[in-house]
Write a protein that holds these residues in place. Structure first.
Motif, PDB file in Angstrom:
ATOM      1  N   TYR A   2      14.210   9.805  87.293  1.00  0.00           N
ATOM      2  CA  TYR A   2      13.898  11.127  87.845  1.00  0.00           C
ATOM      3  C   TYR A   2      13.306  10.982  89.240  1.00  0.00           C
ATOM      4  CZ  TYR A   2      14.612  13.907  83.624  1.00  0.00           C
ATOM      5  OH  TYR A   2      15.165  14.571  82.555  1.00  0.00           O
ATOM      6  N   PHE A   3      13.566  11.994  90.077  1.00  0.00           N
ATOM      7  CA  PHE A   3      13.052  12.017  91.444  1.00  0.00           C
ATOM      8  C   PHE A   3      12.095  13.181  91.651  1.00  0.00           C
ATOM      9  CE2 PHE A   3      17.518  10.746  91.243  1.00  0.00           C
ATOM     10  CZ  PHE A   3      17.345   9.395  91.447  1.00  0.00           C
ATOM     11  N   ASP A   4      12.118  14.160  90.766  1.00  0.00           N
ATOM     12  CA  ASP A   4      11.271  15.352  90.848  1.00  0.00           C
ATOM     13  C   ASP A   4      10.181  15.231  89.781  1.00  0.00           C
ATOM     14  OD1 ASP A   4      10.521  18.121  89.736  1.00  0.00           O
ATOM     15  OD2 ASP A   4      11.477  18.632  91.644  1.00  0.00           O
ATOM     16  N   GLU A   5       8.937  15.068  90.232  1.00  0.00           N
ATOM     17  CA  GLU A   5       7.835  14.813  89.305  1.00  0.00           C
ATOM     18  C   GLU A   5       7.588  15.974  88.346  1.00  0.00           C
ATOM     19  OE1 GLU A   5       3.265  13.146  89.162  1.00  0.00           O
ATOM     20  OE2 GLU A   5       4.127  13.685  91.113  1.00  0.00           O
ATOM     21  N   ASP A   6       7.615  17.199  88.848  1.00  0.00           N
ATOM     22  CA  ASP A   6       7.357  18.353  87.989  1.00  0.00           C
ATOM     23  C   ASP A   6       8.403  18.450  86.876  1.00  0.00           C
ATOM     24  OD1 ASP A   6       5.868  20.818  87.369  1.00  0.00           O
ATOM     25  OD2 ASP A   6       7.736  21.822  87.967  1.00  0.00           O
ATOM     26  N   LEU A   7       9.654  18.313  87.228  1.00  0.00           N
ATOM     27  CA  LEU A   7      10.723  18.361  86.229  1.00  0.00           C
ATOM     28  C   LEU A   7      10.574  17.208  85.236  1.00  0.00           C
ATOM     29  CD1 LEU A   7      13.396  19.791  85.377  1.00  0.00           C
ATOM     30  CD2 LEU A   7      14.566  18.031  86.731  1.00  0.00           C
ATOM     31  N   ALA A   8      10.315  16.025  85.752  1.00  0.00           N
ATOM     32  CA  ALA A   8      10.208  14.846  84.891  1.00  0.00           C
ATOM     33  C   ALA A   8       9.094  14.971  83.867  1.00  0.00           C
ATOM     34  CB  ALA A   8       9.983  13.602  85.750  1.00  0.00           C
ATOM     35  N   ARG A   9       7.965  15.510  84.285  1.00  0.00           N
ATOM     36  CA  ARG A   9       6.806  15.586  83.392  1.00  0.00           C
ATOM     37  C   ARG A   9       6.818  16.811  82.475  1.00  0.00           C
ATOM     38  NH1 ARG A   9       3.472  11.563  84.700  1.00  0.00           N
ATOM     39  NH2 ARG A   9       3.430  10.790  86.841  1.00  0.00           N
ATOM     40  N   ASN A  10       7.557  17.848  82.844  1.00  0.00           N
ATOM     41  CA  ASN A  10       7.461  19.108  82.110  1.00  0.00           C
ATOM     42  C   ASN A  10       8.749  19.569  81.434  1.00  0.00           C
ATOM     43  OD1 ASN A  10       4.661  19.612  82.829  1.00  0.00           O
ATOM     44  ND2 ASN A  10       5.442  19.870  84.905  1.00  0.00           N
ATOM     45  N   VAL A  28      26.568  14.662  89.158  1.00  0.00           N
ATOM     46  CA  VAL A  28      25.526  13.707  88.777  1.00  0.00           C
ATOM     47  C   VAL A  28      24.724  13.227  89.986  1.00  0.00           C
ATOM     48  CG1 VAL A  28      25.099  11.448  87.715  1.00  0.00           C
ATOM     49  CG2 VAL A  28      26.815  12.965  86.754  1.00  0.00           C
ATOM     50  N   GLN A  29      25.402  12.945  91.098  1.00  0.00           N
ATOM     51  CA  GLN A  29      24.719  12.435  92.284  1.00  0.00           C
ATOM     52  C   GLN A  29      23.819  13.471  92.958  1.00  0.00           C
ATOM     53  OE1 GLN A  29      27.940  12.342  91.649  1.00  0.00           O
ATOM     54  NE2 GLN A  29      28.706  10.271  91.866  1.00  0.00           N
ATOM     55  N   ALA A  30      23.960  14.742  92.608  1.00  0.00           N
ATOM     56  CA  ALA A  30      23.167  15.808  93.226  1.00  0.00           C
ATOM     57  C   ALA A  30      22.015  16.279  92.335  1.00  0.00           C
ATOM     58  CB  ALA A  30      24.067  16.992  93.575  1.00  0.00           C
ATOM     59  N   ARG A  31      21.877  15.723  91.163  1.00  0.00           N
ATOM     60  CA  ARG A  31      20.820  16.141  90.239  1.00  0.00           C
ATOM     61  C   ARG A  31      19.479  15.509  90.626  1.00  0.00           C
ATOM     62  NH1 ARG A  31      24.180  15.098  84.612  1.00  0.00           N
ATOM     63  NH2 ARG A  31      25.769  16.680  85.024  1.00  0.00           N
ATOM     64  N   PRO A  32      18.378  16.094  90.166  1.00  0.00           N
ATOM     65  CA  PRO A  32      17.058  15.502  90.423  1.00  0.00           C
ATOM     66  C   PRO A  32      16.744  14.368  89.448  1.00  0.00           C
ATOM     67  CG  PRO A  32      16.820  17.614  89.322  1.00  0.00           C
ATOM     68  CD  PRO A  32      18.278  17.432  89.584  1.00  0.00           C
ATOM     69  N   PHE A  33      17.726  13.899  88.725  1.00  0.00           N
ATOM     70  CA  PHE A  33      17.635  12.763  87.814  1.00  0.00           C
ATOM     71  C   PHE A  33      19.039  12.212  87.652  1.00  0.00           C
ATOM     72  CE2 PHE A  33      18.683  16.444  85.338  1.00  0.00           C
ATOM     73  CZ  PHE A  33      19.628  16.004  84.427  1.00  0.00           C
ATOM     74  N   MET A  34      19.152  10.943  87.307  1.00  0.00           N
ATOM     75  CA  MET A  34      20.474  10.354  87.067  1.00  0.00           C
ATOM     76  C   MET A  34      20.314   9.026  86.350  1.00  0.00           C
ATOM     77  SD  MET A  34      21.590   9.055  90.910  1.00  0.00           S
ATOM     78  CE  MET A  34      21.345  10.656  91.654  1.00  0.00           C
ATOM     79  N   PRO A  35      21.372   8.603  85.681  1.00  0.00           N
ATOM     80  CA  PRO A  35      21.339   7.275  85.076  1.00  0.00           C
ATOM     81  C   PRO A  35      21.121   6.217  86.159  1.00  0.00           C
ATOM     82  CG  PRO A  35      23.192   8.534  84.237  1.00  0.00           C
ATOM     83  CD  PRO A  35      22.609   9.318  85.374  1.00  0.00           C
ATOM     84  N   LEU A  36      20.411   5.173  85.819  1.00  0.00           N
ATOM     85  CA  LEU A  36      20.080   4.142  86.794  1.00  0.00           C
ATOM     86  C   LEU A  36      21.321   3.515  87.413  1.00  0.00           C
ATOM     87  CD1 LEU A  36      17.679   2.722  88.082  1.00  0.00           C
ATOM     88  CD2 LEU A  36      17.814   1.007  86.266  1.00  0.00           C
ATOM     89  N   TYR A  56      16.520   4.361  75.077  1.00  0.00           N
ATOM     90  CA  TYR A  56      16.535   4.872  76.450  1.00  0.00           C
ATOM     91  C   TYR A  56      15.118   4.875  77.015  1.00  0.00           C
ATOM     92  CZ  TYR A  56      14.540   9.409  75.077  1.00  0.00           C
ATOM     93  OH  TYR A  56      13.709  10.391  74.625  1.00  0.00           O
ATOM     94  N   VAL A  57      15.057   4.934  78.344  1.00  0.00           N
ATOM     95  CA  VAL A  57      13.811   5.031  79.076  1.00  0.00           C
ATOM     96  C   VAL A  57      13.956   6.154  80.075  1.00  0.00           C
ATOM     97  CG1 VAL A  57      12.259   3.880  80.717  1.00  0.00           C
ATOM     98  CG2 VAL A  57      13.320   2.550  78.878  1.00  0.00           C
ATOM     99  N   LYS A  58      13.017   7.085  80.054  1.00  0.00           N
ATOM    100  CA  LYS A  58      12.939   8.159  81.060  1.00  0.00           C
ATOM    101  C   LYS A  58      11.848   7.725  82.022  1.00  0.00           C
ATOM    102  CE  LYS A  58      11.658  13.048  81.461  1.00  0.00           C
ATOM    103  NZ  LYS A  58      11.264  14.251  80.677  1.00  0.00           N
ATOM    104  N   ALA A  59      12.219   7.550  83.306  1.00  0.00           N
ATOM    105  CA  ALA A  59      11.277   7.028  84.287  1.00  0.00           C
ATOM    106  C   ALA A  59      11.259   7.893  85.541  1.00  0.00           C
ATOM    107  CB  ALA A  59      11.646   5.600  84.641  1.00  0.00           C
TER     108      ALA A  59
END
Length: 129
Positions: free
Chosen positions: A46-54, A69-77, A123-126
């Motif tokens: 994830y690149f967006d902290e608020d989205l990632a945490r909430n 996928v490349q435009a999302r605020p998160f993506m597979p590694l 999986y790992v959400k980071a």
């Protein structure tokens, strides 16, 4: 991760416990890359902290299904590394000197279904810090 049907179940998979990976820890992005390549772990960055945490992975995949996928605020590694290589070819060189830090927000089990075939893996959400 775009084909078939997927569900995420937060928890602590034994495979990740054995390597000492748990929610709340911070580590280098290179360590997550190594885990993904050698331990068959799905890493969602994830690149967006608020989205990632909430939010949850299930909700985020549902909300952003129409966004490339490349435009999302998160993506597979794997997509992250492929995309960053196109934009910044020197990034992989920097990864070896000083890898970016990530925070593990969640671990769990990903169930991926394609037709009548089911595949389960940790999986790992980071969050990229």
């Amino acid at each position: 991760m775009e084909s078939g049907y997927e569900t995420f179940f937060p928890g602590e998979p034994a495979e990740l416990k054995r390597v000492g990976l748990a929610a709340g820890m911070q580590l280098g992005l290179d360590r997550l890359k190594d885990l993904q390549e050698h331990r068959d772990v799905e890493v969602i960055l994830y690149f967006d902290e608020d989205l990632a945490r909430n939010s949850t992975l299930d909700a985020d995949y549902a909300d952003f299904w129409i966004v490339p996928v490349q435009a999302r605020p998160f993506m597979p590694l794997t997509v992250f590394f492929r995309t960053i290589a196109e934009w910044d070819p020197e990034f992989s060189e920097c990864m070896h000197r000083e890898p970016p830090t990530v925070e593990v927000l969640e671990t769990g089990t990903l169930n991926r279904y394609s037709g009548c075939v089911a595949c389960t893996r940790p999986y790992v959400k980071a969050l990229l810090l």
